[in-house]
Design an enzyme around this catalytic site. Structure first.
Site, mmCIF file in Angstrom:
data_model
loop_
_atom_site.group_PDB
_atom_site.id
_atom_site.type_symbol
_atom_site.label_atom_id
_atom_site.label_comp_id
_atom_site.label_asym_id
_atom_site.label_seq_id
_atom_site.Cartn_x
_atom_site.Cartn_y
_atom_site.Cartn_z
ATOM 1 N N HIS A 120 -86.401 54.177 -88.398
ATOM 2 C CA HIS A 120 -87.746 53.606 -88.333
ATOM 3 C C HIS A 120 -88.711 54.299 -89.281
ATOM 4 O O HIS A 120 -89.923 54.141 -89.179
ATOM 5 C CB HIS A 120 -88.279 53.663 -86.889
ATOM 6 C CG HIS A 120 -87.497 52.771 -85.963
ATOM 7 N ND1 HIS A 120 -87.551 52.904 -84.594
ATOM 8 C CD2 HIS A 120 -86.639 51.757 -86.208
ATOM 9 C CE1 HIS A 120 -86.762 51.991 -84.043
ATOM 10 N NE2 HIS A 120 -86.185 51.290 -84.985
ATOM 11 N N CYS A 135 -99.736 49.504 -112.559
ATOM 12 C CA CYS A 135 -101.021 50.208 -112.373
ATOM 13 C C CYS A 135 -100.975 51.112 -111.147
ATOM 14 O O CYS A 135 -101.604 52.168 -111.111
ATOM 15 C CB CYS A 135 -102.162 49.202 -112.244
ATOM 16 S SG CYS A 135 -101.976 47.999 -110.909
HETATM 17 P P1 OAD Z 1 -89.322 54.965 -75.239
HETATM 18 O O1 OAD Z 1 -90.665 55.547 -74.979
HETATM 19 O O2 OAD Z 1 -89.092 53.476 -75.067
HETATM 20 O O3 OAD Z 1 -88.242 55.682 -74.310
HETATM 21 C C1 OAD Z 1 -88.222 57.081 -74.217
HETATM 22 C C2 OAD Z 1 -87.042 57.444 -73.351
HETATM 23 O O4 OAD Z 1 -86.937 58.865 -73.309
HETATM 24 C C3 OAD Z 1 -87.158 56.982 -71.906
HETATM 25 O O5 OAD Z 1 -85.943 56.368 -71.505
HETATM 26 C C4 OAD Z 1 -87.374 58.280 -71.110
HETATM 27 O O6 OAD Z 1 -86.755 58.234 -69.832
HETATM 28 C C5 OAD Z 1 -86.665 59.277 -71.990
HETATM 29 N N1 OAD Z 1 -87.155 60.657 -71.876
HETATM 30 C C6 OAD Z 1 -88.379 61.076 -71.529
HETATM 31 N N2 OAD Z 1 -88.437 62.427 -71.573
HETATM 32 C C7 OAD Z 1 -87.198 62.855 -71.972
HETATM 33 C C8 OAD Z 1 -86.615 64.125 -72.211
HETATM 34 N N3 OAD Z 1 -87.329 65.258 -72.053
HETATM 35 N N4 OAD Z 1 -85.319 64.189 -72.609
HETATM 36 C C9 OAD Z 1 -84.595 63.054 -72.761
HETATM 37 N N5 OAD Z 1 -85.089 61.812 -72.561
HETATM 38 C C10 OAD Z 1 -86.372 61.728 -72.164
HETATM 39 O O7 OAD Z 1 -88.935 55.396 -76.732
HETATM 40 P P2 OAD Z 1 -87.752 54.834 -77.604
HETATM 41 O O8 OAD Z 1 -86.587 54.417 -76.758
HETATM 42 O O9 OAD Z 1 -87.486 55.813 -78.671
HETATM 43 O O10 OAD Z 1 -89.918 51.488 -82.599
HETATM 44 O O11 OAD Z 1 -88.416 53.511 -78.267
HETATM 45 C C11 OAD Z 1 -87.636 52.874 -79.254
HETATM 46 C C12 OAD Z 1 -88.569 52.256 -80.243
HETATM 47 O O12 OAD Z 1 -89.552 51.459 -79.560
HETATM 48 C C13 OAD Z 1 -89.395 53.232 -81.046
HETATM 49 O O13 OAD Z 1 -88.670 53.812 -82.092
HETATM 50 C C14 OAD Z 1 -90.468 52.305 -81.572
HETATM 51 C C15 OAD Z 1 -90.732 51.455 -80.349
HETATM 52 O O14 OAD Z 1 -90.955 50.117 -80.709
HETATM 53 C C16 OAD Z 1 -90.690 51.302 -83.729
HETATM 54 O O15 OAD Z 1 -91.751 51.879 -83.863
HETATM 55 C C17 OAD Z 1 -90.125 50.334 -84.717
#
Ligand code: OAD
Length: 241
Positions: A120, A135
Site C-alpha cells: 500500500h 516541467c
Molecule cells: P485493521 O485496523 O483493519 O486491523 C488491525 C488488526 O490488528 C485487527 O484485526 C486487530 O485485532 C489487530 N491487532 C490490534 N492490535 C494488535 C497487536 N498488538 N498485535 C497483533 N494484532 C493486533 O488494519 P488492517 O487489517 O491492516 O488499506 O487494514 C488493512 C487495510 O485497510 C489497510 O492497509 C488500509 C485499510 O483500507 C489502505 O489504506 C489501502
C-alpha cells in the site's frame, strides 16, 4: 501443546516463510490501527472519505494536512520487539523470510528488514498526482499544502495506495509469488478485510498461522491461530528458529 511452541517448531521446519502484516503489527509501536476511532480534527471523517483521489482533488490542502499529521506521528514512533525479531531472523537466514506489509508506516524497513513488499506504499514518500511532465521534473516543486509543479501546477501527493486505486504491480506480483511458494505464512495484525492483500493468505500452498489478539476474517483460513500480540509472540517464535 502451547500454540507458540507448536508455531516455533513449524517455523524451524519451514524452508520459505512469508509474513503478511497489517496495522496491528504497528499497534505496539503506538501507531493507531486503521479502524481505530479517528482522533482530533478527523473525528468526523472516515479514512475512506479522506484516502481517495477524489477527496484529494476536491480538498487537496485538507487531505494533505491529514497526511502531514500522520507523518509527524510516525516520526515519534519506533519499531518494536516484533519488528526487530523479524529483521534479526532475516539476518540469520538470508532469503528465507519475505515480509509483505499493508502498512505504510515504514516500521519494518526501519527495523532493518530488507526488500519489504509494501503493497500500500509508504506514507513518508510523495509522488505526482498526475503523470509528471518534463516541467515537473525540471525543478523542485513549489512549497505548499500540497507542494506543486511551479509550471503546470501538478500536485504532489502521498505515495500511498488510496481506495479505488491499483496496488503497485511489481510488489503485488512478487508478493503473490512468495505467498504461492512458501511453506509457512504468518498473518500478523490484520483484520483481513481488504483485498487483494488479504487474499494472499488464501492463495498460499503453505500452512497459514494467524497472530492476532482478536478474531479476524482470516481465522477460517488458518491452520493455527495464536491469540496474542505481535510484540509478544514474534520474538518468542522467531528466536533461534
Ligand atoms: P485493521 O485496523 O483493519 O486491523 C488491525 C488488526 O490488528 C485487527 O484485526 C486487530 O485485532 C489487530 N491487532 C490490534 N492490535 C494488535 C497487536 N498488538 N498485535 C497483533 N494484532 C493486533 O488494519 P488492517 O487489517 O491492516 O488499506 O487494514 C488493512 C487495510 O485497510 C489497510 O492497509 C488500509 C485499510 O483500507 C489502505 O489504506 C489501502
Amino acid at each position: 501443546m502451547d500454540v507458540t511452541v507448536e508455531l516455533h517448531q513449524w517455523i524451524r521446519a519451514a524452508a520459505r516463510l512469508v509474513i503478511l502484516s497489517g496495522a496491528g503489527m504497528s499497534a505496539e509501536s503506538g501507531v493507531p490501527t486503521f479502524r481505530d476511532a479517528q482522533t482530533g480534527l478527523w473525528a468526523n471523517f472516515r479514512p475512506e472519505e479522506l484516502a481517495t483521489p477524489e477527496a484529494f482533488r476536491a480538498r487537496p490542502a485538507f487531505v494533505w494536512d491529514w497526511y502531514e499529521e500522520r507523518r509527524a506521528r510516525m516520526r515519534d514512533v519506533a519499531p518494536h520487539a516484533g519488528h526487530l525479531a523479524i529483521a534479526d531472523f532475516q539476518r540469520r537466514h538470508p532469503g528465507r523470510l519475505t515480509v509483505v506489509t499493508q502498512n505504510v508506516d515504514g516500521l519494518h524497513q526501519r527495523a532493518g528488514s530488507p526488500d519489504v513488499l509494501a503493497l500500500h506504499g509508504q506514507i513518508a514518500q510523495d509522488t505526482w498526482l498526475d503523470p509528471p511532465r518534463p516541467c515537473c521534473e525540471a525543478a523542485p516543486p513549489v512549497p505548499g499544502r500540497p507542494p506543486a509543479c511551479g509550471v503546470c501546477g501538478n500536485l504532489r501527493r502521498p505515495a500511498v495506495v488510496w481506495f479505488g486505486e491499483m496496488l503497485p504491480a511489481r510488489e503485488l506480483a512478487q508478493a503473490e509469488r512468495a505467498a504461492r511458494d512458501c511453506d509457512l505464512m504468518l498473518v500478523v495484525g490484520t483484520s483481513g478485510v481488504v483485498y487483494p492483500a488479504a487474499g494472499l493468505a488464501r492463495a498460499t500452498r503453505g500452512r497459514v498461522v494467524v497472530i492476532n489478539p482478536h478474531e479476524s476474517d482470516l481465522d477460517d483460513a488458518a491452520d493455527l491461530v495464536v491469540r496474542g500480540t505481535a510484540a509478544a509472540v514474534l520474538p518468542k517464535v522467531l528466536a533461534d528458529a
